[in-house]
Design an enzyme around this catalytic site. Structure first.
Site, short mmCIF file in Angstrom:
data_model
loop_
_atom_site.label_atom_id
_atom_site.label_comp_id
_atom_site.label_asym_id
_atom_site.label_seq_id
_atom_site.Cartn_x
_atom_site.Cartn_y
_atom_site.Cartn_z
N SER A 59 0.85 -1.19 0.00
CA SER A 59 0.00 0.00 0.00
C SER A 59 0.88 1.24 0.00
CB SER A 59 -0.89 0.02 1.24
OG SER A 59 -1.73 -1.12 1.28
N ALA A 112 -6.46 2.80 1.83
CA ALA A 112 -7.86 3.11 2.07
C ALA A 112 -8.04 3.74 3.46
CB ALA A 112 -8.71 1.85 1.94
N HIS A 173 -11.39 -3.51 -3.25
CA HIS A 173 -11.50 -4.60 -4.23
C HIS A 173 -12.89 -4.63 -4.86
CE1 HIS A 173 -7.49 -5.65 -3.19
NE2 HIS A 173 -7.76 -6.21 -2.04
#
Length: 301
Positions: A59, A112, A173
């Site tokens: 990430s 996120a 996702h």
């Protein structure tokens, strides 16, 4: 003899699509023999803190904690260009209302989660200004308290929202495409919010390579990964067929849409706008006290 290199990526359809060319030995790997290590992104983020793999998906959020070990490859990024992780609820809510709820997240090192924290910090600032006399107060502070954000596996978050285990969920996702059909409501698309704020795509995932590898090896790996991405896009049906084994029961049309969202021109090459967005995302995170202060973000072209 080929130089062996471990390549970590998630068992998701978009990653499978982009690494199809390498996995099936369909592109020039420049004398590198890649061992594909499939793990969820939270595991790969944790491993990156140890420098466990030579080359790995991480990430963008995680880069803040591993920049001393890894540089970011300019190829293989997942960018949300006007779309991205979403806050969802069982019943309709406003962002102001959901800010006071427990929001399940897919991992504390996911991009996120950092995007969510940045949004809530901005919302908190807006609600605290003198011009918003009638605004609903928000009870969190920056950095945000962690008890509001229980961590669940990404594929369990929608079920947790449905069951009432949590009032809201941060989904990533394929849930971005399927949650409405499952009866959940979109409170906010963080990729849309970031695009409105900055005019740039939201940086989510990147491929990173260990900085202790020789520079020529880093560059060879970068070129090999780019070839694999381009090959997949040029042989879409074959690559999609390979990716379907990782599509978690998605229909072909949905999987094709999902792959198109995260394997595209941004994935082939970040370019200066993509790099700028990564720098800005991390800069805002450090300015908000959410991640460590970084120096130069290192890229391998």
């Amino acid at each position: 003899m080929p130089l062996k290199m471990q390549l970590g990526h998630s068992p998701d359809s978009d990653d499978a699509f982009m690494f199809y060319g390498l996995a099936k030995n369909l592109v020039d790997s420049e004398g590198l023999e890649f061992e594909h290590i499939l793990r969820d992104i939270q595991t790969l983020n944790e491993w990156s803190k140890e420098g466990k793999l030579e080359c790995t998906a991480i990430s963008v959020h995680a880069y803040a904690y591993v920049h001393d070990r890894y540089a970011i490859l300019s190829h293989g990024a997942s960018m949300g260009d006007g779309y991205g992780p979403m806050i969802v609820t069982k019943t309709p809510m406003t962002p102001q209302e959901v800010a006071q709820k427990r929001i399940a997240i897919p991992g504390k090192m996911t991009s996120a989660y950092l995007a969510l924290q940045l949004f809530l910090a901005d919302l908190n600032t807006e609600q605290s200004t003198p011009n918003t006399q009638h605004a609903m107060p928000i009870t969190h502070h920056s950095p945000l308290t962690t008890h509001q954000f229980p961590v669940l596996p990404f594929d369990k978050i929608q079920d947790a929202v449905h069951s009432g285990e949590v009032e809201a969920g941060l989904i990533i996702h394929e849930g971005q495409l399927t949650h409405k059909a499952e009866g959940l409501h979109t409170v906010l698309d963080l990729g849309d919010w970031w695009k409105g704020e900055t005019g740039l795509p939201l940086p989510l995932g990147v491929n990173a390579i260990r900085k202790d590898l020789p520079k020529d090896v880093q560059e060879r790996a970068s070129r090999a990964l780019k070839r694999s991405i381009v090959y997949g896009l040029e042989h879409r049906q074959a690559a999609l067929g390979h990716a379907m084994q990782f599509a978690r029961d998605m229909e072909l049309k949905t999987a094709d849409t999902f792959v198109g969202m995260y394997v595209n021109n941004w994935t082939i090459d970040l370019g200066e706008p993509g790099k700028q967005s990564i720098r800005l995302f991390l800069k805002r995170g450090s300015e908000a006290g959410l991640i460590p202060i970084l120096g130069e973000v290192e890229f391998v072209d």
